[in-house]
Design a protein around this motif. Structure first.
Motif, short mmCIF file in Angstrom:
data_model
loop_
_atom_site.label_atom_id
_atom_site.label_comp_id
_atom_site.label_asym_id
_atom_site.label_seq_id
_atom_site.Cartn_x
_atom_site.Cartn_y
_atom_site.Cartn_z
N VAL A 141 0.92 -1.15 0.19
CA VAL A 141 0.04 0.00 0.06
C VAL A 141 0.98 1.42 0.06
O VAL A 141 0.72 2.08 -0.73
N CYS A 142 1.95 1.36 0.55
CA CYS A 142 2.67 2.48 0.90
C CYS A 142 3.64 2.60 -0.57
O CYS A 142 3.66 4.03 -0.81
N PHE A 143 3.84 1.55 -0.96
CA PHE A 143 4.75 1.82 -2.16
C PHE A 143 3.94 2.27 -3.27
O PHE A 143 4.16 3.07 -4.16
N LEU A 192 5.18 6.31 -1.23
CA LEU A 192 5.63 6.81 0.28
C LEU A 192 6.92 6.21 0.28
O LEU A 192 7.36 5.40 -0.38
N LYS A 193 7.86 6.68 1.27
CA LYS A 193 9.23 6.22 1.47
C LYS A 193 9.16 5.11 2.42
O LYS A 193 8.42 5.13 3.18
N ARG A 194 10.34 4.54 2.35
CA ARG A 194 10.52 3.18 3.33
C ARG A 194 10.52 3.70 4.87
O ARG A 194 9.66 3.05 5.62
N HIS A 195 10.89 4.98 5.24
CA HIS A 195 10.63 5.48 6.60
C HIS A 195 9.38 5.56 6.96
O HIS A 195 8.87 5.44 8.16
N ASP A 196 8.42 5.97 6.04
CA ASP A 196 7.04 5.86 6.35
C ASP A 196 6.47 4.51 6.72
O ASP A 196 5.47 4.61 7.54
#
Length: 131
Positions: free
Chosen positions: A59-61, A65-69
């Motif tokens: 979902v974040c990808f 969004l970034k990995r730190h998110d």
């Protein structure tokens, strides 16, 4: 006898109506409303408690969004980030719909005509269980 029945029906008084005071919600509807407003029916609950780490990563990808998110909790996301997540989920849903509508979701169809190598088609680790 039928005439007596008709006369009795004509002379019968309608049942008195009770005045409706306030808005009464039947118990069943009240319970449904309570469930709809419960904590389990929020994006934060689903994102945090239902989705696996892998699903959150997807979902974040998709949301850009970034990995730190990934390390942040949903509660720490800004409104803008939350809307990006919402849009990502809708995009993923649309993708699944496209493949499903084309009847192209069977794993065998994905590996058909692929270069020869062993492919694991066991997706049991992706199954989302309802709580």
């Amino acid at each position: 006898m039928a005439n007596a029945l008709v006369k009795q029906t004509e002379n019968a008084q309608p049942a008195p109506l009770k005045a409706v005071e306030g808005r009464h919600i039947p118990k069943g509807l009240a319970e449904i409303k309570a469930l709809m407003g419960s904590e389990r029916h929020t994006p934060e609950y689903v994102y945090t408690q239902v989705l696996s780490e892998q699903e959150r990563t997807i979902v974040c990808f998709t949301a850009g969004l970034k990995r730190h998110d990934l390390e942040k909790g949903f509660a720490n996301f800004s409104a803008e980030t939350r809307l990006k997540i919402h849009k990502a989920i809708l995009q993923l849903q649309a993708l699944v719909k496209e493949f499903t509508d084309a009847n192209a979701m069977a794993p065998a169809k994905f590996v058909k005509n692929a270069p020869r190598e062993h492919a694991n088609t066991d997706y049991s680790h992706l199954t989302v269980s309802s709580h």
